[in-house]
Design an enzyme around this catalytic site. Structure first.
Site, short mmCIF file in Angstrom:
data_model
loop_
_atom_site.label_atom_id
_atom_site.label_comp_id
_atom_site.label_asym_id
_atom_site.label_seq_id
_atom_site.Cartn_x
_atom_site.Cartn_y
_atom_site.Cartn_z
N ILE A 1 1.00 -1.17 -0.04
CA ILE A 1 0.02 0.04 -0.07
C ILE A 1 0.77 1.20 -0.21
O ILE A 1 1.42 1.50 1.00
CB ILE A 1 -1.01 0.11 1.13
CG1 ILE A 1 -1.89 -1.27 0.99
CG2 ILE A 1 -1.93 1.17 1.17
CD1 ILE A 1 -2.70 -1.32 2.39
N PRO A 2 1.14 1.82 -1.18
CA PRO A 2 2.24 2.76 -1.43
C PRO A 2 2.35 4.00 -0.81
O PRO A 2 2.12 5.15 -1.65
CB PRO A 2 2.29 2.87 -2.95
CG PRO A 2 0.90 2.66 -3.37
CD PRO A 2 0.35 1.51 -2.41
N CYS A 3 2.44 4.01 0.32
CA CYS A 3 2.25 5.49 1.16
C CYS A 3 3.47 6.25 0.87
O CYS A 3 3.38 7.49 1.05
CB CYS A 3 1.96 5.20 2.84
SG CYS A 3 3.24 4.10 3.50
N HIS A 4 4.54 5.70 0.43
CA HIS A 4 5.78 6.43 0.07
C HIS A 4 5.47 7.33 -0.96
O HIS A 4 6.32 8.35 -1.33
CB HIS A 4 7.07 5.35 -0.17
CG HIS A 4 6.73 4.45 -1.24
ND1 HIS A 4 6.05 3.13 -1.21
CD2 HIS A 4 7.11 4.57 -2.66
CE1 HIS A 4 5.87 2.81 -2.47
NE2 HIS A 4 6.62 3.45 -3.18
N ARG A 5 4.44 7.11 -1.89
CA ARG A 5 4.22 8.00 -3.01
C ARG A 5 3.65 9.22 -2.68
O ARG A 5 3.18 9.96 -3.73
CB ARG A 5 3.32 7.18 -3.99
CG ARG A 5 4.11 6.05 -4.47
CD ARG A 5 3.46 5.26 -5.72
NE ARG A 5 3.90 3.91 -6.02
CZ ARG A 5 3.35 2.77 -6.58
NH1 ARG A 5 2.22 2.71 -6.85
NH2 ARG A 5 4.15 1.65 -6.79
#
Length: 165
Positions: free
Chosen positions: A125-129
């Site tokens: 779940i790409p919270c780094h984006r």
């Protein structure tokens, strides 16, 4: 809840701890440990083995989307935010405001930031984006250095380049 299992993945930017059940991934965090402790054994559920393989493919630049099932627990608003994150294309970024709009409440920028910080399943779940509206990198539980690496990795892979680790 079903029995929890854990495996570690030695990524180029640190040990990743994956916790899950037979049904799905419950958490995926960067550990502060130098070396992996938890290896696949006879009791490791297939979903964790799949997560390891998909993470390996991600870090090798061979995977842009994850298909492993995730079991996120949070409020309805947090769930909406987390569901919106995979819609951010691989190698691209969005602001907290963009996500607030995506979940139907443009004024909920701070709440989006709070929900993003509560995401227990990083990378998949790409919270780094998510970045600030000024284009700057902002908080990431795994460290801003790792966030920057992940974004550069994805951009390099998307552009057909390799990222030296």
């Amino acid at each position: 809840m079903s029995e929890l299992h854990q495996v570690d993945y030695p990524s180029p930017i640190g040990v990743v701890e994956i916790t899950g059940t037979e049904q799905g991934i419950v958490s995926l965090y960067f550990s502060e440990r130098e070396q992996p402790l938890y290896a696949v054994d006879v009791d490791t559920p297939q979903v964790l083995k799949d997560a390891l393989q998909q993470l390996d493919e991600y870090f090798k630049g061979q995977r842009m989307e994850f298909t492993v099932p995730c079991l996120s627990s949070g409020t309805d608003f947090q769930q909406k935010v987390w569901a919106a994150l995979p819609a951010i294309p691989y190698g691209e970024t969005a602001s907290y405001r963009d996500i607030a709009r995506a979940v139907g409440n443009e004024k909920s920028v701070r709440a989006v930031g709070n929900a993003n910080s509560k995401n227990k399943i990083s990378i998949i779940i790409p919270c780094h984006r998510i970045i600030g509206s000024n284009g700057k990198l902002t908080g990431y539980a795994g460290s801003l250095t790792r966030k920057e690496w992940l974004l550069k990795h994805e951009q390099a892979v998307r552009n057909g380049q390799s990222l030296d680790t």
